[in-house]
Scaffold this active site. Sequence first.
Site, short mmCIF file in Angstrom:
data_model
loop_
_atom_site.label_atom_id
_atom_site.label_comp_id
_atom_site.label_asym_id
_atom_site.label_seq_id
_atom_site.Cartn_x
_atom_site.Cartn_y
_atom_site.Cartn_z
N ARG A 149 0.82 -1.21 0.00
CA ARG A 149 0.00 0.00 0.00
C ARG A 149 0.86 1.27 0.00
NH1 ARG A 149 -2.18 0.28 4.61
NH2 ARG A 149 -0.93 -1.38 5.48
N GLU A 259 17.28 2.19 17.70
CA GLU A 259 16.74 3.52 17.95
C GLU A 259 16.57 3.74 19.45
OE1 GLU A 259 13.12 3.90 15.73
OE2 GLU A 259 14.08 3.58 13.80
N HIS A 278 12.10 8.64 13.06
CA HIS A 278 10.98 7.73 12.90
C HIS A 278 9.65 8.49 12.86
CE1 HIS A 278 10.10 3.21 13.57
NE2 HIS A 278 9.10 3.75 12.89
#
Length: 526
Positions: A149, A259, A278
């Site tokens: 998508r 992260e 992010h």
Amino acid sequence: MKVVISDTLSEEGLNILREAGLEVVYKPGLSPEELKKEIEDADALIIRSGTKVAKEILERAKNLKVIGRAGTGLDNVDVASATEKGIVVMNVPGGNTLSAAEHTFALILALARRIPQANASVKSGIWDRKKFLGVELNGKVLGVIGLGRIGSIVAERALCFKMRVLAYDPYVSPDVAKDRGIEIVSLDELLANSDFVTIHTPLTKETFHLLNRERLSKMKKGAYLINCARGGIVDENALYEALTSGHLAGAALDVFENEPVPPDYPLLKLDNVVVTPHLGASTVEAQKIVAIEIAKQIVDYLLHGVVRNAVNVPAITGEALTVLKPVLTLVEKLGLFASQLIEGAISSIEITYLGEIAKLDLKPATNALVKAMLSPYLKEDVNYVNALIRAKERNIKVSEIKSESAEDFTSLIRVKVMSSTDTVLVEGTIFGKNEPRIVKINEFRLDALPEGHMLFIFNEDRPGVIGRIGTILGKHNLNIARMYVGQDPMKKRNIILLSLDQPPTKEALEELKKESTVYLVKTLEL
């Protein structure tokens, strides 16, 4: 009922939970130890990407019934451990699709026109137009790795900029892509011909370090790389080398393998690297959508027993689930097996239910089969609810056949999968009350328990072949837990299915492939 929320959630979502009469414990930024304490008596846990739900945390949960991710990715949740404890894991697929796609294109433009660097320069008092010469997107080639998508929306935007779009996605047929103005190519061809390469695939064992040193070296000299998907898909050390050597002109990263990244991280020092923390899903609209949706899903499940967008349980009643559970287990095993065995983009899936099983309502089983077949590549983007939709998006024809007559078994499930270049047929049944078995693979009959790390070998039927295979595996310290053999004496061919205690090493696989009597070797995770 207590709902713990350990990451930030929009007020609209919090209000839905409170208005339903649930006890809401809203504590974003909980440490693992604090989460263990809060989760002990919690009925539900709502998270985003900041919370890691590991096995040791789940072990402290006494009443936990459901984990809800306000977003798509579930790589921060130990889904297997949750499933083992009977905890439903659900997400909100599609809630941040547009947000992530737009962020990707923002980074493409930022790289092309060097916007962050120019902005910093002007704000520091330097006016230097020559230093920030950019490139136009018009006429350039965009390579999209993963045409789901998000990847599809990015491709659509690129076409509006008059870019040529190449895509690599083994689950999308060339005809479907062609209708969208996109060319399906091999990964190597995409890397060699793209001016910009953007990643939109889940993080799996197959995609971990997909862009390693070797593949980065195959990218077009002077190309740009964008990753808004998942950290770990790009080997960041190899990327640093490609950028400092001048092979790549630049990179834009929204995600990292670990992260948050430390201030002294090497990639942060490079002037040709654009980074964001992010932010792919960080828009007001996306956060509101996922907060409202996950809150509704949690309320529906806790108060009404309705399951929606679960990745580890189909949306059916508890009574029906009890009856169908062995069937669902079997079809998922068959689906995983077939999807890992077939070559090429899948074009059709046919499932046939034979015998006593055909009397049941098997729509949930068909959905589970399709989910299993697509999940190795689409990961958490496919679930029991949207599996048929995801198949339709990829022009995969799904058909279900029922017959109450079965020759050799009381009940039998036959799965036939076709691609443009290959066909795989696999049959299975249930032994006892709930033990799934594979009883046929293509023309070969056998009796195999499908679980764990498995090795599929197609070989010439000759004396000593099995012994040599065992010797090679033993040489690489790989223990065979179980072995199943299917034989075609007329054509003197065998298939061997081995259950191993651990995944086979790359070196062992290479040595097996060099064995003259072996036609095909494949690793399977069931």
